[in-house]
Design an enzyme around this catalytic site. Sequence first.
Site, short mmCIF file in Angstrom:
data_model
loop_
_atom_site.label_atom_id
_atom_site.label_comp_id
_atom_site.label_asym_id
_atom_site.label_seq_id
_atom_site.Cartn_x
_atom_site.Cartn_y
_atom_site.Cartn_z
N CYS A 1 0.81 -1.23 0.00
CA CYS A 1 0.00 0.00 0.00
C CYS A 1 0.84 1.28 0.00
O CYS A 1 0.31 2.36 -0.22
CB CYS A 1 -0.95 0.01 1.20
SG CYS A 1 -2.13 -1.35 1.20
N HIS B 1 -9.38 3.31 -1.57
CA HIS B 1 -7.93 3.09 -1.45
C HIS B 1 -7.45 2.30 -2.67
O HIS B 1 -7.39 1.07 -2.64
CB HIS B 1 -7.70 2.31 -0.14
CG HIS B 1 -6.30 1.91 0.15
ND1 HIS B 1 -5.20 2.48 -0.45
CD2 HIS B 1 -5.81 0.96 1.01
CE1 HIS B 1 -4.10 1.90 0.04
NE2 HIS B 1 -4.44 0.97 0.90
N CYS C 1 0.13 2.79 6.61
CA CYS C 1 0.47 1.45 7.07
C CYS C 1 0.70 0.59 5.84
O CYS C 1 0.20 0.88 4.76
CB CYS C 1 -0.62 0.87 7.96
SG CYS C 1 -2.25 0.72 7.16
#
Length: 402
Positions: free
Chosen positions: A92, A358, A388
């Site tokens: 991510c 996202h 994160c």
Amino acid sequence: MTEVAYIYDAIRTPRGKGKKEGSLHQATPIWLVRTLLKEMQKRHDLDTSLVDDLVLGCVTPVGEQGSDIARIAIIDADWDESVAGVTLSRFCASGLESINLAATKVMSGMEDMVVAGGVESMSRVPMGSDGGAWYMDPRVNDATQFVPQGVGADAIATLRGFTREDVDAFATESHKRAAAAWEKGYYDKSVVPVTDINGMLLLDKDETIRPNTSVETLAGLNPSFIMPGKMGFDSVILDKYTTIEKVNHVHHAGNSSGIVDGSALCLVGSKAAGEKANLKPRAKITMASVIGSEPTIMLTGPTPACLKALSKAGMTASDIDLWEINEAFAVVPMNTAADLGVSLDKVNVNGGAIAMGHPLGATGAMLVTTVLDELERRDLNTAMITLCVGGGMGIATIIERV
């Protein structure tokens, strides 16, 4: 040789629902990147031969996102053939890592101007479709004490004492802030509408915002991670975190990040490169860091990553005017802000991934576009962007207006 890495532009597509009925499903991943490359060239009458490289984050670089999509997008967008391209994955963090790598290239003097960002078409290339030993190989799965991220998020909420009402209240605020920001035109500067090959509009606004979200409406949603918890993943948590007796499952689709399609790009370069291209710098990249964190619970990396970046920059959390902490799950920004003593009034002020989604490989770069626009709008100076990261990592980047 040390150069300053300036941000000259930061743009993104809107985020489309990551399903077949989503407005960007028709657009291939390379079309999303091509759209932004074309827009960047047009906005600045950019001589693309002045750009050395395109560094592009993509978490699932297979299928339509495979074969080094960065370089192929450069060719498809008809940029100068001298512009190279590389695709990378740090889960991510990929979109932000791409910007950090571009800054490193410029600061070292190795390259003069780099485009960096990310792309993810989650409606066309499903999350996890690249496989991987981490969650596909039973031996590695056991050796790394893997649990799904949602179970890790619930474990953090349990350890921290965040209730279902707490995380639902945060999610509600994310939708309200995002809806208000769009209504006031705060996203107009950086969001580039996506059209199809015939020029017909596909999407010009983030598609998953629900302005009428409330704690009461979210209360009707069932927790999403009870079942995987019962499959044995709760036991992995409890064996490692012996201070809790059970995992309180509080996260669900309404207080977790949405699956969406999207892309974002930033133009990073030295002072001399900007002057040569007749560009005015908007900000500089002051410091960036990555760090490994506890791999089972997985989502606590932003705190040590931010502290590392702040320490290297000779700064403290109080020196940061605005924070973008990716809303992978509601508990992540809540936990990070609490750790660092940061008021949520400074965090994700125009909403976040709970409201807007996202798009894995692109999100970090999208956060840069959002916070840079907001720094300028509020006439503020400094911002921290942090996410994160899967496998237990954190990433953080400090930018300053110039």
